[in-house]
Scaffold this motif. Structure first.
Motif, mmCIF file in Angstrom:
data_model
loop_
_atom_site.group_PDB
_atom_site.id
_atom_site.type_symbol
_atom_site.label_atom_id
_atom_site.label_comp_id
_atom_site.label_asym_id
_atom_site.label_seq_id
_atom_site.Cartn_x
_atom_site.Cartn_y
_atom_site.Cartn_z
ATOM 1 N N UNK A 187 0.862 -1.127 -0.221
ATOM 2 C CA UNK A 187 -0.035 -0.063 -0.155
ATOM 3 C C UNK A 187 1.014 1.178 -0.042
ATOM 4 N N UNK A 188 1.990 1.247 0.912
ATOM 5 C CA UNK A 188 2.967 2.478 0.869
ATOM 6 C C UNK A 188 3.639 2.470 -0.218
ATOM 7 N N UNK A 189 4.299 1.443 -0.721
ATOM 8 C CA UNK A 189 5.212 1.423 -1.865
ATOM 9 C C UNK A 189 4.861 1.664 -3.318
ATOM 10 N N UNK A 190 3.589 1.331 -3.570
ATOM 11 C CA UNK A 190 2.982 1.445 -4.984
ATOM 12 C C UNK A 190 2.731 2.829 -5.295
ATOM 13 N N UNK A 191 2.076 3.742 -4.657
ATOM 14 C CA UNK A 191 2.314 5.417 -4.681
ATOM 15 C C UNK A 191 3.836 6.022 -4.929
ATOM 16 N N UNK A 192 4.922 5.129 -4.197
ATOM 17 C CA UNK A 192 5.957 5.780 -4.282
ATOM 18 C C UNK A 192 6.769 5.427 -5.540
ATOM 19 N N UNK A 193 6.488 4.334 -5.910
ATOM 20 C CA UNK A 193 7.026 3.788 -7.299
ATOM 21 C C UNK A 193 6.518 4.522 -8.409
ATOM 22 N N UNK B 160 -5.380 7.830 -9.617
ATOM 23 C CA UNK B 160 -4.429 6.500 -10.307
ATOM 24 C C UNK B 160 -3.887 5.679 -9.524
ATOM 25 N N UNK B 161 -3.391 6.183 -8.327
ATOM 26 C CA UNK B 161 -2.917 5.231 -7.288
ATOM 27 C C UNK B 161 -3.777 4.545 -6.585
ATOM 28 N N UNK B 162 -4.992 5.209 -6.222
ATOM 29 C CA UNK B 162 -6.024 4.453 -5.637
ATOM 30 C C UNK B 162 -6.600 3.268 -6.396
ATOM 31 N N UNK B 163 -6.765 3.420 -7.714
ATOM 32 C CA UNK B 163 -7.294 2.296 -8.337
ATOM 33 C C UNK B 163 -6.339 1.242 -8.484
ATOM 34 N N UNK B 164 -4.975 1.492 -8.395
ATOM 35 C CA UNK B 164 -3.861 0.564 -8.337
ATOM 36 C C UNK B 164 -3.968 -0.369 -7.125
ATOM 37 N N UNK B 165 -4.087 0.510 -6.066
ATOM 38 C CA UNK B 165 -4.111 0.172 -4.593
ATOM 39 C C UNK B 165 -5.379 -0.899 -4.479
ATOM 40 N N UNK B 166 -6.447 -0.477 -5.008
ATOM 41 C CA UNK B 166 -7.713 -1.212 -4.730
ATOM 42 C C UNK B 166 -7.793 -2.536 -5.634
ATOM 43 N N UNK B 167 -7.069 -2.611 -6.777
ATOM 44 C CA UNK B 167 -7.152 -3.631 -7.672
ATOM 45 C C UNK B 167 -6.124 -4.853 -6.982
ATOM 46 N N UNK B 168 -4.857 -4.208 -6.406
ATOM 47 C CA UNK B 168 -4.184 -5.162 -5.730
ATOM 48 C C UNK B 168 -4.849 -5.779 -4.526
ATOM 49 N N UNK B 169 -5.577 -4.961 -3.874
ATOM 50 C CA UNK B 169 -6.203 -5.347 -2.531
ATOM 51 C C UNK B 169 -7.209 -6.538 -3.004
#
Length: 313
Positions: free
Chosen positions: A129-135, A148-157
């Motif tokens: 959760x913390x690393x994805x937006x940093x990347x 965009x970051x939220x969508x990726x985080x939600x998809x991963x979850x």
């Protein structure tokens, strides 16, 4: 009765039900010149898909836990691919997406194989959760960054973390007889899928009032009540394949059904917000992988933690 014998009995029952469903579908298709209509064709397509899914699951159980983990890892991969396909990304998202597909999926399922519950439980919701937006920052694109970051985080979850809790049932009781965890996984999948099927059947036969017409037009109150009660009844009858008593099995089945309904509605709302009817076309008669797993997404982690808390090894 050993876990292996119970597994054989359950799969024998599933094959018997599919044979009956196949014969009914064939008979209905023979009644009309157009193949019985769209509903019958959809039913037959669903049954054919079920034959394939049951065959894959049975093969995984026969080979062992590693095969099951590999199959669920691919399920997470395809589900995440469908999610990302419907949620447009930009060039700046490429690095977190590469990490999600080729780092987070194998690591999450390796943690299950290693029976490292402590890290499995927090790896994605904390570190990923913390690393994805940093990347994503290194992509150098701040346009709609939060969205965009939220969508990726939600998809991963939903596609990785939640789905991975289904095969993680195999590590709940490491000291139990071999096959006990697989039976818990099979129980979860049976109750979830029976609930979906029975809600569909009851909705077609008796559905009058829409449950959430703007979110999922095909779901009805009658389908929810009738299908849910039928799934709870079947889940209760299958208590012997679990560590639960009949009363406990009824409660756990109700939890699975309720969580599955919530998952189906929530992910249907996501689809509608993106202007899509299905997540994909991967499974004939069912839509995409996420269409088949939407109920499991919510039910798996809830069932996992209820079982872990109330029925420790």
């Amino acid at each position: 009765m050993s876990p292996q014998t119970k597994t054989i009995l359950v799969f024998s029952g599933i094959v018997g039900l599919l044979l009956v469903a196949s014969l009914v579908g064939w008979w209905l298709s023979r009644r009309g010149s157009d193949g019985g209509g769209a509903t019958v064709r959809n039913l037959n397509a669903r049954v054919r898909a079920w034959w394939g899914m049951v065959a894959v699951l049975a093969a995984c159980f026969a080979i062992g836990p590693v095969a099951t983990l590999v199959v669920f890892a691919f399920i997470s991969f395809f589900a995440l691919r469908e999610f990302i396909t419907l949620t447009p990304t930009r060039a700046g998202d490429h690095l977190p997406l590469v990490a999600a597909f080729y780092l987070l999926i194998p690591l999450q399922y390796w943690l299950i194989l290693d029976q490292w519950y402590g890290l499995f439980a927090i790896f994605i919701p904390v570190y990923a959760f913390l690393a994805l937006p940093v990347l994503a920052v290194f992509g150098g694109d701040t346009t709609d960054f939060l969205e965009r970051s939220t969508k990726i985080q939600w998809g991963v979850m939903v596609a990785i973390y939640c789905i991975s809790h289904a095969p993680a049932l195999m590590i709940l009781h490491p000291d139990a007889p071999q096959g006990t965890g697989q039976l818990l996984l099979l129980y979860l999948m049976l109750v979830v899928q029976i609930s979906d099927v029975m809600q569909y059947v009851f909705g077609k036969l008796f559905g009058r009032r829409k449950l959430a017409p703007l979110v999922s037009p095909s779901k009805t109150v009658e389908g929810l009540v009738g299908g849910g009660l039928a799934a709870v009844g079947i889940g209760t009858a299958l208590w012997w394949m679990t560590p639960f008593t009949p009363l406990q099995a009824a409660g756990m089945s109700a939890v699975i059904v309720a969580a599955g309904v919530c998952g189906g509605l929530a992910l249907s709302a996501v689809k509608r917000s993106l202007g899509a009817k299905d997540w994909g076309r991967m499974i004939e008669g069912h839509g995409g992988m996420m269409d088949r797993m939407d109920s499991v997404v919510f039910a798996a982690p809830v069932f996992f933690h209820f079982t872990r808390y109330w029925f420790p090894a």
